[in-house]
Scaffold this motif. Structure first.
Motif, PDB file in Angstrom:
ATOM      1  N   ARG A  89      46.546  21.839  53.952  1.00  0.00           N
ATOM      2  CA  ARG A  89      47.249  20.590  53.664  1.00  0.00           C
ATOM      3  C   ARG A  89      46.382  19.416  54.084  1.00  0.00           C
ATOM      4  NH1 ARG A  89      50.099  24.424  56.410  1.00  0.00           N
ATOM      5  NH2 ARG A  89      51.996  25.247  55.447  1.00  0.00           N
ATOM      6  N   HIS A  90      46.555  18.294  53.432  1.00  0.00           N
ATOM      7  CA  HIS A  90      45.832  17.085  53.821  1.00  0.00           C
ATOM      8  C   HIS A  90      46.276  16.675  55.222  1.00  0.00           C
ATOM      9  CE1 HIS A  90      44.407  12.947  53.862  1.00  0.00           C
ATOM     10  NE2 HIS A  90      43.671  13.233  52.785  1.00  0.00           N
ATOM     11  N   SER A 139      39.503  18.610  60.024  1.00  0.00           N
ATOM     12  CA  SER A 139      40.946  18.376  60.123  1.00  0.00           C
ATOM     13  C   SER A 139      41.349  18.035  61.549  1.00  0.00           C
ATOM     14  CB  SER A 139      41.722  19.607  59.645  1.00  0.00           C
ATOM     15  OG  SER A 139      41.545  19.830  58.266  1.00  0.00           O
ATOM     16  N   TYR A 160      37.685  14.081  54.260  1.00  0.00           N
ATOM     17  CA  TYR A 160      38.872  13.225  54.275  1.00  0.00           C
ATOM     18  C   TYR A 160      38.463  11.808  54.650  1.00  0.00           C
ATOM     19  CZ  TYR A 160      41.016  17.852  54.644  1.00  0.00           C
ATOM     20  OH  TYR A 160      41.371  19.153  54.434  1.00  0.00           O
TER      21      TYR A 160
END
Length: 300
Positions: A89-90, A139, A160
């Protein structure tokens, strides 16, 4: 303790769990809360492929929904994802979910994270399985920012990139603990350098001292400061003398006998232990939880 019912791999699930449900989870969570347990943990899988379903089962409750459900029914016990596969997941989505959980529970979240191991899960969600380690590394950095105090978190990385997007409610805690799961060399290194704690993947007692020494050395070499929580998963337990076959690996006996065995973990440098009780019913499990909290835990 890891909650029963919410994940039912054949490696550890008891037969009675197959017919159990939400009411059983509530009873077990409340028993652990009353008995002074430090945390309740819930696993994370989005979907199990057919090739693994016979061994792993397809029963894997969503950790955010499960822990939120139990947060409203408990008062003090902390809520751990063991472990969230955050690379699926982001980070902003993960932060939104878990920041809300921390806010609603009054600051009881511990975010445990791991790389994942089911390739089909990644493929179905469009995530590169081969790069899952690198994805988890970044992350963790992104989640540090997104779960921090800033209403408009900022992160600029290879995978990201975000800024100028406000997320409220913020977590109730000033710093949400990030514990890293796994026992591979990469997982241990990731825990040492990027985490607030380590959740080994079932390392036996004889492997723990070397792993803990490596974590200490990695942190010292990198100049990483701050508190760090070392965990361990114990052998299965049964408080008292069972009148049934609990398996040869299960630790059984009186309170002082069990406590003496478990204190060996502290001598290794372990700060928290995750326990699992053998049981034939929900009632037997909650009785074991109560007996451990009243009779064994004070000796620890």
């Amino acid at each position: 303790m890891q909650l029963p019912v919410q994940s039912q791999s054949t490696l550890y699930a008891e037969p009675w769990e197959a017919e159990a449900g939400p009411e059983d989870l509530l009873h077990i969570a409340r028993a652990a809360d009353r008995s002074g347990f430090a945390y309740l943990a819930s696993c994370d899988h989005v979907g199990i492929p057919r090739r693994l379903a016979a061994a792993m089962s397809t029963i894997w409750y969503d950790p955010v929904a499960t822990l939120s459900f139990l947060a409203a029914a408990t008062e003090r016990v902390r809520l751990l994802s063991h472990v969230a596969i955050v690379g699926l997941r982001h980070p902003l989505l993960t932060a939104k979910q878990y920041a809300t959980l921390d806010h609603l529970s009054g600051g009881r979240l511990v975010l445990g994270v791991g790389a994942g191991h089911v390739q089909e899960e990644f493929e179905a969600l469009g995530v590169d399985f081969r790069q899952r380690g690198a994805v988890l590394d970044e992350s963790l950095d992104a989640l540090r920012a997104a779960l921090g105090p800033e209403e408009f978190p900022e992160h600029h990385g290879k995978l990201y990139d975000f800024e100028g997007l406000g997320q409220r409610p913020r977590p109730a805690q000033d710093r949400v603990p990030l514990w890293v799961g796994g026992s591979s060399p990469a997982a241990v290194r990731r825990a040492a350098l990027k985490g607030d704690g380590w959740l080994p993947q079932g390392d036996p007692r004889d492997r723990l001292p070397a792993q803990i020494a490596r974590i200490r050395e990695l942190r010292k070499r990198a100049g990483v400061q701050g508190p760090f929580t070392v965990g361990a998963i114990t052998e299965p337990l049964y408080v008292g003398e069972p009148g049934w076959d609990v398996g040869r690996r299960t630790l059984t006996g009186g309170s002082e006998e069990l406590a003496e065995s478990l204190r060996a973990y502290r001598a290794m440098g372990v700060h928290q232990i995750q326990v699992r009780f053998r049981s034939r019913s929900r009632t037997e499990l909650t009785d074991q939880i109560a007996a451990f909290g009243a009779e064994v835990a004070p000796h620890l």
